[in-house]
Write an enzyme that holds these catalytic residues in place. Structure first.
Site, short mmCIF file in Angstrom:
data_model
loop_
_atom_site.label_atom_id
_atom_site.label_comp_id
_atom_site.label_asym_id
_atom_site.label_seq_id
_atom_site.Cartn_x
_atom_site.Cartn_y
_atom_site.Cartn_z
N GLY A 21 0.81 -1.21 0.00
CA GLY A 21 0.00 0.00 0.00
C GLY A 21 0.84 1.26 0.00
O GLY A 21 0.48 2.26 0.62
N ALA A 22 1.95 1.24 -0.76
CA ALA A 22 2.92 2.34 -0.70
C ALA A 22 2.60 3.48 -1.65
O ALA A 22 3.37 4.43 -1.74
CB ALA A 22 4.32 1.81 -0.98
N ASN A 23 1.48 3.41 -2.35
CA ASN A 23 1.18 4.47 -3.31
C ASN A 23 0.49 5.68 -2.67
O ASN A 23 0.39 6.74 -3.30
CB ASN A 23 0.30 3.94 -4.45
CG ASN A 23 -1.03 3.41 -3.95
OD1 ASN A 23 -1.06 2.46 -3.18
ND2 ASN A 23 -2.13 4.02 -4.38
N GLY A 25 -0.83 7.72 1.38
CA GLY A 25 -0.96 7.76 2.83
C GLY A 25 0.28 7.34 3.60
O GLY A 25 1.41 7.68 3.27
N SER A 150 -4.09 -0.69 14.55
CA SER A 150 -4.89 0.53 14.74
C SER A 150 -5.41 0.56 16.17
O SER A 150 -5.56 -0.48 16.82
CB SER A 150 -6.07 0.54 13.76
OG SER A 150 -7.02 1.52 14.09
N TYR A 176 -13.90 -3.95 11.03
CA TYR A 176 -12.58 -3.33 10.97
C TYR A 176 -11.80 -3.63 12.26
O TYR A 176 -10.61 -3.95 12.22
CB TYR A 176 -12.71 -1.82 10.77
CG TYR A 176 -11.39 -1.10 10.63
CD1 TYR A 176 -10.55 -1.33 9.54
CD2 TYR A 176 -10.97 -0.18 11.59
CE1 TYR A 176 -9.34 -0.68 9.42
CE2 TYR A 176 -9.76 0.48 11.46
CZ TYR A 176 -8.95 0.23 10.37
OH TYR A 176 -7.74 0.89 10.25
#
Length: 304
Positions: A21-23, A25, A150, A176
């Site tokens: 998910g490095a694209n 945030g 989280s 979540y």
């Protein structure tokens, strides 16, 4: 003492870091700092074109950086296996695996393999990806697996062993929470197994506090409005939210099994420090049970 910041990340030359998910945030800023410190950084992303644009942005701040864009769709075990195979073919060593990608508060949906979307993406996809790459990490001195959890691991969170896919009753906030609780339990159980194995790899967890990223787009309306109105007081920018992950990944003083988060009020924002987690997350019997179920569901068996 001064508070830990990105300036404290030591040189990473010669090291290989994979960031899911490095694209965007937290993942983007994690990858950016590691690249600036000299690491070869793999941006493991679902959308390759977005990944290439992110790599270009990072290259603009880290001239000469070695960046690789790898397609990885955590909602598909076939994609996870394909990505792991390609990375194993491309790299003999992996120093850092940062399990960062995720979805949050989505409607009731399933992955391509039929798993509840949040549990399947946030936990099972990363569980499988880690297992398929772990031997490369075990062969690399000083390697780490950092899993991003989280504060939601303690909000309406429970591992529903009798209904892991939440087919009988779906609550997006509880779903979540289950996925983020699973992230923490996975990290703790992995460290216990790594300790018993005697290898060089550490498992560490982190959480970003409340950070302004694309994840909030599915949040309940009051939370979205409150974040906008009180953003400066209750949240922090994504680059600050990346600091607990960066510390877990790069601080030489980190110990396996630790959990990093912000030091501010209720861990909403601030500098990264070791923080606590819920009693439920520390339940070793549930950790082991979740591990067994995750192996069964993914078909991935770990070498530890």
């Amino acid at each position: 003492m001064s508070k830990w910041s990105a300036a404290d990340v030591p040189g990473q030359s010669g090291r290989v870091a994979i960031v899911t998910g490095a694209n965007t945030g937290i993942g983007f800023h994690t990858a950016e700092v590691l690249a600036q410190r000299g690491a070869t950084v793999v941006l493991a992303v679902r959308d390759v074109e977005k990944g290439k644009r992110a790599a270009d942005r990072i290259a603009g701040t880290a001239p000469g950086a070695h960046l690789v864009v790898q397609r990885l769709d955590l909602t598909s075990l076939d994609s996870v296996r394909q990505a792991a195979t390609e990375l194993r073919d491309g790299f003999d060593q992996i120093d850092l695996l940062i399990n960062n990608a995720g979805v949050m508060y989505t409607p009731k949906l399933t992955t391509q393999d039929g798993f509840e979307l949040q549990f399947g993406t946030n936990h099972l996809g990363h569980f499988a990806f880690t297992g398929l790459l772990l031997d490369r990490l075990l062969a690399t001195p000083g390697s780490r697996v950092v899993t991003v959890s989280s504060m939601a691991h303690n909000i309406r969170a429970k591992i529903h062993f009798d209904d892991l896919q939440l087919t009988r009753s779906y609550d997006r906030i509880g779903a979540y929470g289950q996925s983020k609780l699973a992230n923490l339990m996975f990290s703790y159980e992995l460290q216990r197994r790594l300790t018993a194995h005697g290898g060089p790899t550490l498992a560490v967890a982190a959480h970003p506090g409340v950070s302004m990223t694309e994840l909030v787009r599915n949040s309940p309306l009051p939370l979205r409005v409150g974040s906008k109105l009180l953003g400066g007081l209750l949240s922090q920018p994504a680059d600050q939210g990346a600091l607990p992950t960066l510390r877990a990944a790069a601080d030489p003083a980190v110990q396996g099994g630790q959990y990093y988060g912000p030091d501010g009020f209720r861990e909403l924002r601030g500098a990264p420090v070791v923080v606590g987690s819920s009693r439920q997350s520390r339940d070793t019997e549930q950790q082991a049970r979740l591990w067994t179920e995750s192996e069964r569901l993914t078909g991935v068996t770990f070498p530890v």
